[in-house]
Design a protein around this motif. Sequence first.
Motif, PDB file in Angstrom:
ATOM      1  N   GLY A  79       0.793  -1.225   0.000  1.00 23.97           N
ATOM      2  CA  GLY A  79       0.000   0.000   0.000  1.00 23.97           C
ATOM      3  C   GLY A  79       0.823   1.272   0.000  1.00 23.97           C
ATOM      4  N   LYS A  80       2.085   1.176  -0.433  1.00 28.72           N
ATOM      5  CA  LYS A  80       2.959   2.337  -0.477  1.00 28.72           C
ATOM      6  C   LYS A  80       2.927   2.983  -1.859  1.00 28.72           C
ATOM      7  CE  LYS A  80       4.452   1.740   3.738  1.00 28.72           C
ATOM      8  NZ  LYS A  80       4.111   2.705   4.817  1.00 28.72           N
ATOM      9  N   LYS A  81       2.877   4.319  -1.866  1.00 29.10           N
ATOM     10  CA  LYS A  81       2.843   5.049  -3.129  1.00 29.10           C
ATOM     11  C   LYS A  81       4.221   5.625  -3.438  1.00 29.10           C
ATOM     12  CE  LYS A  81      -2.043   6.369  -2.890  1.00 29.10           C
ATOM     13  NZ  LYS A  81      -3.014   7.502  -2.898  1.00 29.10           N
ATOM     14  N   ILE A  82       4.593   5.512  -4.733  1.00 32.02           N
ATOM     15  CA  ILE A  82       5.847   6.085  -5.229  1.00 32.02           C
ATOM     16  C   ILE A  82       5.485   7.352  -6.003  1.00 32.02           C
ATOM     17  CG2 ILE A  82       7.906   5.660  -6.628  1.00 32.02           C
ATOM     18  CD1 ILE A  82       7.194   2.643  -6.448  1.00 32.02           C
ATOM     19  N   PRO A  83       6.072   8.507  -5.717  1.00 36.52           N
ATOM     20  CA  PRO A  83       7.096   8.789  -4.701  1.00 36.52           C
ATOM     21  C   PRO A  83       6.512   9.397  -3.416  1.00 36.52           C
ATOM     22  CG  PRO A  83       6.972  10.614  -6.207  1.00 36.52           C
ATOM     23  CD  PRO A  83       5.911   9.628  -6.657  1.00 36.52           C
ATOM     24  N   ASP A  84       5.159   9.427  -3.293  1.00 34.85           N
ATOM     25  CA  ASP A  84       4.555  10.105  -2.139  1.00 34.85           C
ATOM     26  C   ASP A  84       5.054   9.526  -0.822  1.00 34.85           C
ATOM     27  OD1 ASP A  84       3.187  11.402  -4.101  1.00 34.85           O
ATOM     28  OD2 ASP A  84       1.263  10.422  -3.750  1.00 34.85           O
ATOM     29  N   ASP A  85       5.083   8.190  -0.737  1.00 36.67           N
ATOM     30  CA  ASP A  85       5.520   7.547   0.500  1.00 36.67           C
ATOM     31  C   ASP A  85       7.010   7.212   0.485  1.00 36.67           C
ATOM     32  OD1 ASP A  85       2.896   7.547   1.521  1.00 36.67           O
ATOM     33  OD2 ASP A  85       2.425   5.736   0.394  1.00 36.67           O
ATOM     34  N   ILE A  86       7.506   6.891  -0.688  1.00 37.81           N
ATOM     35  CA  ILE A  86       8.900   6.463  -0.778  1.00 37.81           C
ATOM     36  C   ILE A  86       9.442   6.733  -2.181  1.00 37.81           C
ATOM     37  CG2 ILE A  86       8.418   4.069  -1.445  1.00 37.81           C
ATOM     38  CD1 ILE A  86      10.630   3.392   0.769  1.00 37.81           C
ATOM     39  N   SER A  87      10.643   7.261  -2.268  1.00 41.73           N
ATOM     40  CA  SER A  87      11.285   7.487  -3.569  1.00 41.73           C
ATOM     41  C   SER A  87      11.988   6.204  -4.014  1.00 41.73           C
ATOM     42  CB  SER A  87      12.302   8.628  -3.478  1.00 41.73           C
ATOM     43  OG  SER A  87      11.660   9.879  -3.384  1.00 41.73           O
ATOM     44  N   ILE A 127      33.162   1.669 -18.497  1.00 42.67           N
ATOM     45  CA  ILE A 127      32.365   2.683 -19.174  1.00 42.67           C
ATOM     46  C   ILE A 127      31.377   3.263 -18.167  1.00 42.67           C
ATOM     47  CG2 ILE A 127      30.785   3.168 -21.073  1.00 42.67           C
ATOM     48  CD1 ILE A 127      31.959   0.796 -22.549  1.00 42.67           C
ATOM     49  N   ALA A 128      31.322   4.585 -18.102  1.00 39.76           N
ATOM     50  CA  ALA A 128      30.459   5.253 -17.135  1.00 39.76           C
ATOM     51  C   ALA A 128      29.000   5.200 -17.592  1.00 39.76           C
ATOM     52  CB  ALA A 128      30.889   6.697 -16.949  1.00 39.76           C
ATOM     53  N   PRO A 129      28.088   4.797 -16.702  1.00 41.14           N
ATOM     54  CA  PRO A 129      26.664   4.859 -17.042  1.00 41.14           C
ATOM     55  C   PRO A 129      26.130   6.275 -16.847  1.00 41.14           C
ATOM     56  CG  PRO A 129      26.920   3.981 -14.837  1.00 41.14           C
ATOM     57  CD  PRO A 129      28.316   4.252 -15.359  1.00 41.14           C
ATOM     58  N   GLN A 130      24.851   6.462 -17.132  1.00 41.90           N
ATOM     59  CA  GLN A 130      24.232   7.787 -17.043  1.00 41.90           C
ATOM     60  C   GLN A 130      23.004   7.718 -16.143  1.00 41.90           C
ATOM     61  OE1 GLN A 130      22.522   9.082 -20.726  1.00 41.90           O
ATOM     62  NE2 GLN A 130      22.136  11.169 -20.048  1.00 41.90           N
ATOM     63  N   MET A 131      22.911   8.633 -15.190  1.00 44.38           N
ATOM     64  CA  MET A 131      21.721   8.666 -14.344  1.00 44.38           C
ATOM     65  C   MET A 131      20.653   9.530 -14.993  1.00 44.38           C
ATOM     66  SD  MET A 131      21.227   9.183 -10.248  1.00 44.38           S
ATOM     67  CE  MET A 131      21.678  10.897 -10.121  1.00 44.38           C
ATOM     68  N   ILE A 132      19.476   8.949 -15.175  1.00 44.74           N
ATOM     69  CA  ILE A 132      18.335   9.656 -15.764  1.00 44.74           C
ATOM     70  C   ILE A 132      17.360   9.973 -14.644  1.00 44.74           C
ATOM     71  CG2 ILE A 132      16.551   9.607 -17.537  1.00 44.74           C
ATOM     72  CD1 ILE A 132      19.375   9.278 -18.643  1.00 44.74           C
ATOM     73  N   VAL A 133      17.231  11.245 -14.292  1.00 40.56           N
ATOM     74  CA  VAL A 133      16.339  11.643 -13.207  1.00 40.56           C
ATOM     75  C   VAL A 133      14.939  11.863 -13.757  1.00 40.56           C
ATOM     76  CG1 VAL A 133      15.879  13.353 -11.420  1.00 40.56           C
ATOM     77  CG2 VAL A 133      18.238  12.692 -11.931  1.00 40.56           C
ATOM     78  N   ARG A 134      14.010  11.069 -13.243  1.00 43.05           N
ATOM     79  CA  ARG A 134      12.603  11.201 -13.650  1.00 43.05           C
ATOM     80  C   ARG A 134      11.774  11.536 -12.405  1.00 43.05           C
ATOM     81  NH1 ARG A 134      13.986   6.154 -16.700  1.00 43.05           N
ATOM     82  NH2 ARG A 134      14.500   6.766 -18.843  1.00 43.05           N
ATOM     83  N   SER A 135      10.538  11.087 -12.367  1.00 40.85           N
ATOM     84  CA  SER A 135       9.624  11.564 -11.317  1.00 40.85           C
ATOM     85  C   SER A 135       9.446  10.603 -10.149  1.00 40.85           C
ATOM     86  CB  SER A 135       8.260  11.865 -11.934  1.00 40.85           C
ATOM     87  OG  SER A 135       7.754  10.764 -12.658  1.00 40.85           O
ATOM     88  N   SER A 136      10.230   9.512 -10.074  1.00 40.04           N
ATOM     89  CA  SER A 136      10.071   8.577  -8.956  1.00 40.04           C
ATOM     90  C   SER A 136      10.923   8.966  -7.756  1.00 40.04           C
ATOM     91  CB  SER A 136      10.409   7.149  -9.389  1.00 40.04           C
ATOM     92  OG  SER A 136      11.790   7.021  -9.682  1.00 40.04           O
ATOM     93  N   THR A 137      11.721  10.023  -7.900  1.00 39.18           N
ATOM     94  CA  THR A 137      12.486  10.550  -6.767  1.00 39.18           C
ATOM     95  C   THR A 137      12.099  12.003  -6.540  1.00 39.18           C
ATOM     96  OG1 THR A 137      14.320  11.019  -8.296  1.00 39.18           O
ATOM     97  CG2 THR A 137      14.456   9.006  -6.994  1.00 39.18           C
ATOM     98  N   VAL A 138      11.681  12.309  -5.324  1.00 38.76           N
ATOM     99  CA  VAL A 138      11.258  13.665  -4.970  1.00 38.76           C
ATOM    100  C   VAL A 138      11.877  14.021  -3.624  1.00 38.76           C
ATOM    101  CG1 VAL A 138       9.076  13.500  -6.230  1.00 38.76           C
ATOM    102  CG2 VAL A 138       9.177  12.815  -3.811  1.00 38.76           C
ATOM    103  N   PRO A 139      11.874  15.320  -3.258  1.00 37.04           N
ATOM    104  CA  PRO A 139      12.402  15.694  -1.951  1.00 37.04           C
ATOM    105  C   PRO A 139      11.676  14.959  -0.833  1.00 37.04           C
ATOM    106  CG  PRO A 139      12.121  17.637  -3.326  1.00 37.04           C
ATOM    107  CD  PRO A 139      11.501  16.497  -4.062  1.00 37.04           C
ATOM    108  N   HIS A 140      12.429  14.652   0.215  1.00 38.30           N
ATOM    109  CA  HIS A 140      11.822  14.019   1.388  1.00 38.30           C
ATOM    110  C   HIS A 140      10.714  14.916   1.918  1.00 38.30           C
ATOM    111  CE1 HIS A 140      11.594  12.943   5.723  1.00 38.30           C
ATOM    112  NE2 HIS A 140      11.686  11.731   5.225  1.00 38.30           N
ATOM    113  N   PRO A 141       9.566  14.332   2.286  1.00 35.77           N
ATOM    114  CA  PRO A 141       8.416  15.162   2.726  1.00 35.77           C
ATOM    115  C   PRO A 141       8.772  16.183   3.786  1.00 35.77           C
ATOM    116  CG  PRO A 141       7.772  12.859   2.495  1.00 35.77           C
ATOM    117  CD  PRO A 141       9.251  12.891   2.251  1.00 35.77           C
ATOM    118  N   ALA A 142       9.691  15.868   4.693  1.00 33.71           N
ATOM    119  CA  ALA A 142      10.050  16.816   5.754  1.00 33.71           C
ATOM    120  C   ALA A 142      10.747  18.044   5.200  1.00 33.71           C
ATOM    121  CB  ALA A 142      10.929  16.134   6.790  1.00 33.71           C
ATOM    122  N   ASP A 143      11.381  17.888   4.015  1.00 33.76           N
ATOM    123  CA  ASP A 143      12.143  18.999   3.436  1.00 33.76           C
ATOM    124  C   ASP A 143      11.454  19.595   2.207  1.00 33.76           C
ATOM    125  OD1 ASP A 143      14.098  18.504   5.295  1.00 33.76           O
ATOM    126  OD2 ASP A 143      15.119  17.055   4.020  1.00 33.76           O
ATOM    127  N   ALA A 144      10.287  19.071   1.852  1.00 34.29           N
ATOM    128  CA  ALA A 144       9.652  19.487   0.605  1.00 34.29           C
ATOM    129  C   ALA A 144       9.160  20.929   0.704  1.00 34.29           C
ATOM    130  CB  ALA A 144       8.483  18.563   0.303  1.00 34.29           C
TER     131      ALA A 144
END
Length: 335
Positions: A259-267, A318-335
Amino acid sequence: MHDVAKRAGVSQTTVSHVINGSRHVSPQALEAVQRAIEDTGYVNDSIARSLRTGKTGTIGLSISAMSNPYFGTFVHLIERQVTDDGMSLILVDTHDDPQRELKVTSELLARRPDAILLAPSAEPERTIDAIARRSIPMVLIDRVPPWAPDDRFDAIGVENTEAMSAVVEHLVALGHQRIGLIAGKRGLYTTEERVAGFETGLSVAGRASQGTVENGVEDDELDTHAVERLLASADPPTAIIGGNNLITIEVVRQLVSLGKKIPDDISLVSFDDFEWADLFHPRLTAVRQPVEELAERAVQLLRDRLTEPNMAGRVERIAPQMIVRSSTVPHPADA
């Protein structure tokens, strides 16, 4: 070949050049030979040729987890290059088991491949020794042993440690103080490097005690309770990293069942991008591995070693690439 040459009205040498692509022939001769081959049903005798040349025109690929989309793409890209070089690919599946790895690779060696590409298990020493004793050119792919370079082989893989450390840095920058990693199979070089990168990232951020690692694979099967254990801790993480694409998919399934929502409850971050990661809701932040470049470099390293079998062992990262999308958001305490 004599019958084909007679029917096409050309020499046997011309037929040989058409079959092997060893020299340019006129369009008229090419068409005549191809028509004669079709009419006669001629098939080039690769066994006879191997007896004459000492080469089989085959490359062995010993790899694991064929159900994994990452490896499926990898195999496809390697096969395309090998075929373009006029050779054939023989594929065996190790299931990431050292005993099976040795067995299937030994069976592969019995077919006398000209070279071998190996994605090593957690304990590949006996397999590497078996290949080296035959003096067969070898390139290790995806997983690089910590004792490399080694003159018996070349090796190529992704820069796992720095990339995982960068993922932790990204999550810390978003305010996440407690981060969990669901890692891959114990003992695999990629797993160990990613765990090391995770711990390094936390240490650099001054949060060495605020990270938790769970292994997402038990007895070669995905662990269906890894996320539950993470979240049941006294101070559960607010962000989770999936150690590879299959683990990430299992993490999503477990979060949904809890019952956990991404990213509301967890990134969530996946250490491996895949074709439909951008179609998830939310779209997954992921580390994209350069699979095409890895495949191209692996085959080129093998070509080089076929030309100079006694060259010094090489290791490429070979270096990979980090693709930032919408599954990571600021922690709710710091949002």
